[in-house]
Design a protein around this motif. Structure first.
Motif, short mmCIF file in Angstrom:
data_model
loop_
_atom_site.label_atom_id
_atom_site.label_comp_id
_atom_site.label_asym_id
_atom_site.label_seq_id
_atom_site.Cartn_x
_atom_site.Cartn_y
_atom_site.Cartn_z
N PRO A 103 0.83 -1.21 0.00
CA PRO A 103 0.00 0.00 0.00
C PRO A 103 0.87 1.26 0.00
N ASN A 104 0.29 2.36 -0.46
CA ASN A 104 1.05 3.62 -0.49
C ASN A 104 0.78 4.44 0.78
N TYR A 105 0.52 3.75 1.90
CA TYR A 105 0.28 4.44 3.17
C TYR A 105 0.72 3.51 4.31
N HIS A 106 0.81 4.09 5.49
CA HIS A 106 1.02 3.31 6.71
C HIS A 106 0.29 4.01 7.85
N PHE A 107 0.17 3.34 8.99
CA PHE A 107 -0.49 3.93 10.16
C PHE A 107 0.55 4.36 11.18
N GLU A 108 0.28 5.49 11.83
CA GLU A 108 1.15 6.00 12.87
C GLU A 108 0.34 6.37 14.10
N VAL A 109 0.97 6.27 15.27
CA VAL A 109 0.39 6.78 16.51
C VAL A 109 1.21 7.99 16.94
N LEU A 110 0.55 9.14 17.09
CA LEU A 110 1.20 10.38 17.53
C LEU A 110 0.84 10.59 19.00
N ILE A 111 1.84 10.69 19.85
CA ILE A 111 1.62 10.76 21.29
C ILE A 111 1.90 12.17 21.79
N TYR A 112 0.88 12.81 22.36
CA TYR A 112 0.99 14.17 22.88
C TYR A 112 0.89 14.13 24.41
N ASP A 113 1.71 14.97 25.06
CA ASP A 113 1.73 15.00 26.51
C ASP A 113 2.07 16.40 26.99
N LYS A 114 1.96 16.61 28.28
CA LYS A 114 2.23 17.91 28.89
C LYS A 114 3.66 18.37 28.58
N GLY A 115 3.79 19.61 28.14
CA GLY A 115 5.10 20.20 27.93
C GLY A 115 5.74 19.93 26.58
N ALA A 116 5.08 19.16 25.72
CA ALA A 116 5.67 18.83 24.41
C ALA A 116 4.80 19.39 23.29
N LYS A 117 5.37 20.25 22.46
CA LYS A 117 4.62 20.79 21.32
C LYS A 117 4.63 19.82 20.14
N LYS A 118 5.67 18.98 20.07
CA LYS A 118 5.75 18.01 18.99
C LYS A 118 5.55 16.60 19.55
N PRO A 119 4.84 15.76 18.81
CA PRO A 119 4.53 14.43 19.35
C PRO A 119 5.65 13.43 19.17
N LYS A 120 5.63 12.40 20.00
CA LYS A 120 6.43 11.21 19.74
C LYS A 120 5.64 10.36 18.76
N ILE A 121 6.30 9.81 17.74
CA ILE A 121 5.59 9.08 16.68
C ILE A 121 6.06 7.64 16.64
#
Length: 358
Positions: free
Chosen positions: A187-205
């Motif tokens: 497939p030309n796509y994949h799934f990701e989980v973006l993790i947001y938490d206190k104090g972080a403007k950018k997520p862990k992926i």
């Protein structure tokens, strides 16, 4: 028919709410119950959510005034930003998404600002995310620019964990031509989980990878053991229909994915043939004969919800659902219009017991 009226009451909220409010939802959390309302500032073209505590015992509201939770910086996009026809647990097709943690001690509001750029290839969504505890104390929150453009990213759903983190599930495309042919059957796509938490403007992926199969659908939730689980459907090739379901859990620290019990659960052929006409069965049998592995598969299968049961089993509830979009020119208004045709067919429910047996 054995329900009996215990008590009733009629109360006014006129002095407790602002002038420009509209009903959003009633929610019972662990120890508190609230009426949440959409609070609009028409002059500033912004809006937000306010909460008014409710006493089920007294059938009345508590406090002199609703508590404002947050306010957007710009216009909020109306309608679903989860994708056409998708309704998620705890959420609904409106301006705001709403999710409650597994232990009902925390909740998450999400929304999308009206796009800055009209072209999907240029615009990166600005998503508002605000996490609160059941006493309406803000844990963290703000408006976050997505790491990909709209052309490359679909936001599929959210969940808030018991410790207050937000897990966003997204489908990410390899290029901005979503109809491009797949390479080598992938497939030309994949799934990701973006993790947001206190104090972080950018997520862990964390990327969601499943062995040998091709993920076609995904759904995220926190289970009773506090694991973040991604459930979905897979096909044996990118151009083949859904063949079965998968359940995998996320290891946030290691950024890895592992199977839950057996991990993969193929949908039996006789179930797929159920509730079909003789003509449809003949078509399926021809398809089965032509396939090297004798598979039929199910087209357009969408997960509606996943339930954990008291006996340790997991129920995956899905629907055959597709929305066909047609663009046409309207001579009456001399403008382009969009037509949505919705097809909702069979319901599929899969039960996986505590030992991983379908």
């Amino acid at each position: 028919n054995d329900l009996k009226l215990q008590k009733e009451n009629t109360v006014s909220t006129e002095s407790k709410l602002n002038d420009h409010t509209s009903y959003d939802r009633f929610v019972k959390l662990q120890n508190k119950t609230y009426l949440f309302v959409r609070d609009v500032d028409k002059e500033a073209h912004t809006e937000g959510i306010s909460a008014l505590e409710f006493s089920p015992k007294d059938l009345d509201f508590k406090g002199a005034k609703a508590t404002g939770l947050f306010q957007s910086t710009d216009k909020v996009q109306m309608g679903s930003y989860y994708g056409v026809g998708r309704v998620y647990s705890g959420g609904y097709l409106g301006a705001y998404g709403f999710d409650v943690s597994n232990d009902k001690s925390k909740f998450l509001y999400t929304y999308r600002l009206v796009p800055r750029e009209k072209k999907d290839k240029l615009n990166k969504d600005i998503i508002g995310m605000y996490a609160f505890d059941e006493n309406l104390t803000k844990l963290w929150g703000g408006e976050y620019e997505m790491p990909y453009t709209e052309a490359l990213m679909d936001n599929l759903g959210y969940t808030i964990s018991n410790d207050g983190k937000c897990y966003m599930l997204a489908r990410v495309f390899e290029n901005d031509d979503r109809k491009a042919a797949t390479k080598d059957g992938a497939p030309n796509y994949h799934f990701e989980v973006l993790i947001y938490d206190k104090g972080a403007k950018k997520p862990k992926i964390v990327e969601v990878k499943i062995d040998t199969y091709f993920p076609k659908e995904a759904y995220i939730y926190e289970d009773s053991k506090h694991n973040i689980v991604i459930g979905g459907f897979y096909g044996k090739a990118a151009n083949k229909p859904v063949d079965g379901a998968y359940l995998v859990k996320l290891d946030v620290e290691k950024s890895t994915i592992s199977k839950v019990n057996g991990g993969y659960y193929e949908i039996p052929t006789d179930i797929i043939k159920s509730f079909t006409s003789d003509r449809e069965k003949r078509k399926m049998e021809k398809k089965e004969d032509k396939d090297p592995e004798g598979d039929i598969g199910v087209d357009n299968l969408v997960i509606r919800d996943i339930y954990e049961m008291p006996n340790g089993s997991t129920k995956v509830v899905a629907e055959q659902y597709v929305v066909r979009v047609t663009y046409y020119y309207d001579n009456g208004c001399h403008c382009m219009r969009t037509k949505y045709d919705t097809y909702a067919d069979d319901i599929f429910i899969m039960s996986v017991d505590a030992n991983g047996k379908l």
